[in-house]
Write a protein that holds these residues in place. Structure first.
Motif, mmCIF file in Angstrom:
data_model
loop_
_atom_site.group_PDB
_atom_site.id
_atom_site.type_symbol
_atom_site.label_atom_id
_atom_site.label_comp_id
_atom_site.label_asym_id
_atom_site.label_seq_id
_atom_site.Cartn_x
_atom_site.Cartn_y
_atom_site.Cartn_z
ATOM 1 N N UNK A 182 1.012 -1.569 -0.066
ATOM 2 C CA UNK A 182 -0.037 0.182 -0.088
ATOM 3 C C UNK A 182 0.878 1.229 -0.102
ATOM 4 N N UNK A 183 2.381 1.171 0.411
ATOM 5 C CA UNK A 183 2.525 2.258 0.689
ATOM 6 C C UNK A 183 3.309 2.107 -0.643
ATOM 7 N N UNK A 184 4.023 1.567 -1.671
ATOM 8 C CA UNK A 184 4.495 1.519 -2.947
ATOM 9 C C UNK A 184 3.759 1.387 -3.589
ATOM 10 N N UNK A 185 2.435 1.294 -3.590
ATOM 11 C CA UNK A 185 1.471 1.885 -4.911
ATOM 12 C C UNK A 185 1.033 1.070 -5.179
ATOM 13 N N UNK A 186 0.852 -0.357 -6.299
ATOM 14 C CA UNK A 186 -0.474 -1.294 -6.495
ATOM 15 C C UNK A 186 0.441 -2.328 -7.349
#
Length: 343
Positions: A211-215
């Motif tokens: 979730x912190x990195x995107x998808x």
């Protein structure tokens, strides 16, 4: 996760709560046990289940009394179900999620508030809000590597009639203690139904870090731990070859420690034999905690980061697929919609 060691257990007797106590601990007037077991006043134990440990044991790197030989094994399971006379309480394995109160589920918070005793690794206990721990009758924690001892402690407390929560970060079923709890229950001749065993899920590191990195995890994914304490490194290497050769997103747990730098280096080598050096890689250190740090890099640059502070045992690494790309500082792994729809 690693397992506690206790090479000094041979010199100790076994209490009826499954924890070792010295032969001198026969005077029940000195006991602080809530399981009816006695412990010597010379011991520094805070156990309410008859567990005791000498002050010298605090020097162990694994949280139990141990020799310098890291291959020593933790003491065997002690008490059996026949050693307890009380009506069993409840045992719940609770996942705390990524490490901040907002990341805990309402069910996890409720389960902890309902528990008489909370048991866990010291670092994880510290993640629980004070308003929850203040309501508990007792908190029992052990340092790093005390998995077996604290899991048995939680079971013995439940068999002695207490409602007990054993906690861990992330989810209890992801490199955690719910399986160990069931194994020890079985070894004691008890059953999961006897203690109304329940698992309260939490957000796993893979999901909270993604979730912190995107998808990056929206297609097929695999998780691999680089800790070889319980799984031999050749087996880990074989698994890495298998999943890296397929187009999975790979989440790597326990990537680095001072004692096993080579595991991380070998993993990078294996990944590069199957994937291009420019494959996107996401790194999240201390997700949801005060020292959280997020980085997106390339697979070819990953190994050199092993010497940096961002990669340690609190770090989760997400290795993208051949389709993963970086857009607006976010990792994106296509699900396949672009092959079916126009947008």
């Amino acid at each position: 996760m690693s397992t506690d060691t206790n090479a000094d257990a041979d010199d100790e007797s076994t209490s009826k709560c499954g924890a070792s106590t010295s032969d001198a601990s026969t005077d029940t007037s000195s006991s602080g046990s809530k399981c009816g077991a006695s412990s010597s006043t010379d011991d520094s134990s805070e156990s309410k289940c008859g567990a005791s440990s000498s002050a010298d044991s605090s020097s162990s790197s694994c949280g139990g009394s141990s020799s310098d030989d890291d291959s020593s094994n933790e003491q065997e399971v002690g008490a059996t179900v026949d050693d307890f006379d009380a009506e069993p309480g409840q045992l719940i394995a609770v996942g705390l999620g990524p490490g901040h109160p907002e990341g805990m589920t309402d069910r996890a918070k409720a389960a902890l508030l309902e528990a008489d005793h909370i048991v866990g690794y010291t670092t994880y206990i510290d993640l629980i809000p004070d308003e929850i721990t203040d309501e508990a009758e007792d908190i029992y924690d052990t340092p790093m590597c005390g998995e077996v001892s604290r899991t048995e402690e939680s079971i013995d407390r439940a068999l002695a009639g207490n409602d007990v929560a054993i906690v861990g970060s992330g989810d209890p079923n992801v490199y955690a203690l719910s399986g160990l709890a069931l194994e020890i229950l079985e070894s004691k001749g008890a059953t999961a139904s006897m203690v109304d065993f329940e698992v309260v899920p939490g957000v796993p590191a893979a999901q909270s870090c993604a979730a912190r990195l995107g998808a990056p995890l929206v297609n097929d994914t695999v998780s691999v731990s680089l800790s070889d304490h319980l799984v031999p490194m050749p087996e880990i290497e074989s698994r890495l070859h298998s999943v890296a050769s397929e187009n999975f997103t790979i989440t790597i747990y326990n990537p680095w420690s001072r004692k096993r730098r080579e595991n991380f280096e070998k993993a990078c080598e294996i990944l590069l034999t199957h994937r291009e050096p420019d494959t996107p890689v996401g790194i999240v250190h201390g997700a949801g905690r005060e020292d959280e740090e997020v980085m997106i890099t390339k697979l070819g640059e990953l190994e050199e980061l092993g010497e940096s502070e961002i990669i340690d045992m609190t770090t989760t690494i997400v290795v993208g697929t051949e389709d993963t790309y970086v857009w607006d500082d976010r990792m994106v792994t296509p699900r396949g919609y672009e092959t079916k729809y126009d947008y």
